[in-house]
Structure formats: structure tokens, C-alpha cells
Design a protein around this motif. Structure first.
Motif, PDB file in Angstrom:
ATOM      1  N   VAL A  18      -1.033   3.062   5.036  1.00  0.00           N
ATOM      2  CA  VAL A  18      -0.039   1.973   5.116  1.00  0.00           C
ATOM      3  C   VAL A  18       0.047   1.238   3.778  1.00  0.00           C
ATOM      4  O   VAL A  18       1.142   0.876   3.318  1.00  0.00           O
ATOM      5  CB  VAL A  18      -0.414   1.003   6.261  1.00  0.00           C
ATOM      6  N   HIS A  19      -1.099   1.028   3.137  1.00  0.00           N
ATOM      7  CA  HIS A  19      -1.114   0.367   1.823  1.00  0.00           C
ATOM      8  C   HIS A  19      -0.271   1.142   0.816  1.00  0.00           C
ATOM      9  O   HIS A  19       0.542   0.559   0.086  1.00  0.00           O
ATOM     10  CB  HIS A  19      -2.562   0.249   1.333  1.00  0.00           C
ATOM     11  N   GLU A  20      -0.468   2.462   0.782  1.00  0.00           N
ATOM     12  CA  GLU A  20       0.314   3.285  -0.159  1.00  0.00           C
ATOM     13  C   GLU A  20       1.800   3.227   0.168  1.00  0.00           C
ATOM     14  O   GLU A  20       2.643   3.186  -0.743  1.00  0.00           O
ATOM     15  CB  GLU A  20      -0.177   4.738  -0.110  1.00  0.00           C
ATOM     16  N   THR A  21       2.142   3.221   1.454  1.00  0.00           N
ATOM     17  CA  THR A  21       3.551   3.162   1.851  1.00  0.00           C
ATOM     18  C   THR A  21       4.186   1.843   1.432  1.00  0.00           C
ATOM     19  O   THR A  21       5.307   1.807   0.908  1.00  0.00           O
ATOM     20  CB  THR A  21       3.680   3.348   3.377  1.00  0.00           C
ATOM     21  N   ILE A  22       3.478   0.742   1.649  1.00  0.00           N
ATOM     22  CA  ILE A  22       4.026  -0.561   1.254  1.00  0.00           C
ATOM     23  C   ILE A  22       4.184  -0.647  -0.261  1.00  0.00           C
ATOM     24  O   ILE A  22       5.151  -1.217  -0.764  1.00  0.00           O
ATOM     25  CB  ILE A  22       3.122  -1.700   1.789  1.00  0.00           C
ATOM     26  N   MET A  23       3.228  -0.068  -0.984  1.00  0.00           N
ATOM     27  CA  MET A  23       3.295  -0.123  -2.447  1.00  0.00           C
ATOM     28  C   MET A  23       4.508   0.616  -2.997  1.00  0.00           C
ATOM     29  O   MET A  23       4.928   0.371  -4.137  1.00  0.00           O
ATOM     30  CB  MET A  23       2.013   0.440  -3.066  1.00  0.00           C
TER      31      MET A  23
END
Length: 201
Positions: free
Chosen positions: A35-40
Motif C-alpha cells: 500500500v505504501h508503494e501504491t500511495i507513493m
């Protein structure tokens, strides 16, 4: 200190519970990082705006410097170009601010997605494991203490009757033999109490 039961059935359940808890924690961490990578990815427009704004500000600044060398009207030509360069720097700052905001949102979301499931797993899994470890250590100390086997035998007598079905009942019954201090019956009953907790006599 014993971490796992000695009886196979209980030990297998404990190992499976530990593995399940570890898998859940690993899955929560993996999902949070995904999720962190997607938001970034949402920060990419901010990076492009910052890069474009910096490039445009540099080019306009160079153009303003070149225009200032024109005789008579150099200062007049430089002023609007410098203003445009300053505006481009503002665009770059906005892009950097967007990246910073997206990064903070990504970090906080990932942290929440890790902390909440891990805390939930620990609350469900850790207390029973710690209770069993403490109880098994207490039972072992009790067995080694003077009169401890008698207390364990009493514990077996007051527990589920199904645990006592495998024991050969002497004349008068198990309770009467325990009251008379029959050492074999006391040993058998204390073994039942230990096996009930997943320990071997």
C-alpha cells in the motif's frame, strides 16, 4: 522455562498457532509495504512538477541574465523574465510540497496497517502462550516441591472425569486411595494433571 508442550497433540497446536501468528504478521507487513508503494505513485506528478519548475526557472533565469546584456533595454527585458523564473520556482516548491504530503500519508497509512493487525494478533496469541509457559513452569515446580505430587493428584481428581477413565481404579476408588496416601495412585493422578497441561510426568 519450557516454550512448547511435551505431548504431541498440544505441541502441534502450539506450533501451528505460532506459525499462523507469524504468517499473519508477515502478511500485514507485506500488505502495508505494498500500500505504501501504491500511495507513493501519487507523488510522481509532484516530482514532474518540481523537475519542470526547476528547469523552467533555470532557463528563464539564464534568459534574463542574457537579456540584461542588451544595451539600453536590458534591465527592462530582464525584469519579466526574472518574475517568470520566480513563478517557476513556486511551481517547483508546490511539487516538492505535494511529494512531502504524499510521503507522510503513505508512511502513516503503512504504520497503521502494520500496528493495528500486529497488535490484534499479539492480543489474541501472546497472552495464552505466556499463560501456558507460566503454568507449565508452576506445575513443574509444584511437582518437585514436597507434597507437590499430592496437590497435582487432587487437581486431577477435581478435573474432568474423562481424564481419569484410563486409570485403573483400586478398591474404594481413586479418591479413597489418594486420601490413604497410595503412592502409585498419587503418581498416576499427578501424571494426569501434567498431561492435561501438555507435560510428561
Amino acid at each position: 522455562m519450557r516454550l512448547y508442550a511435551q505431548t504431541p497433540a498440544r505441541r502441534n497446536r502450539q506450533v501451528l498457532a505460532d506459525l499462523f501468528a507469524a504468517v499473519l504478521v508477515a502478511a500485514a507487513v507485506w500488505f502495508a509495504l505494498a500500500v505504501h508503494e501504491t500511495i507513493m505513485l501519487l507523488a510522481e506528478p509532484g516530482r514532474k512538477v518540481e523537475s519542470s519548475g526547476d528547469s523552467l526557472a533555470t532557463e528563464l533565469g539564464n534568459a534574463g541574465d542574457a537579456a540584461s546584456n542588451v544595451p539600453l533595454v536590458g534591465d527592462l527585458l530582464k525584469k519579466p523574465l526574472q518574475s517568470a523564473a520566480d513563478a517557476s520556482t513556486g511551481f517547483a516548491d508546490a511539487g516538492a510540497s505535494l511529494q512531502h504530503t504524499v510521503s507522510q500519508v503513505a508512511d502513516l497509512t503503512a504504520l497503521a496497517l502494520i500496528v493495528i493487525p500486529v497488535a490484534f494478533v499479539l492480543l489474541l496469541w501472546l497472552p495464552p502462550r505466556l499463560r501456558w509457559i507460566r503454568r507449565s513452569a508452576t506445575l513443574r515446580r509444584l511437582l518437585d516441591a514436597p507434597g507437590g505430587a499430592d496437590l497435582l493428584a487432587l487437581r486431577a481428581l477435581t478435573g474432568p472425569l474423562s481424564d481419569l477413565e484410563a486409570l485403573a481404579a483400586p478398591p474404594g476408588g481413586l479418591a479413597d486411595a489418594w486420601r490413604r496416601g497410595d503412592q502409585q495412585v498419587i503418581a498416576d493422578l499427578s501424571g494426569v494433571a501434567l498431561r492435561r497441561a501438555g507435560l510428561r510426568p
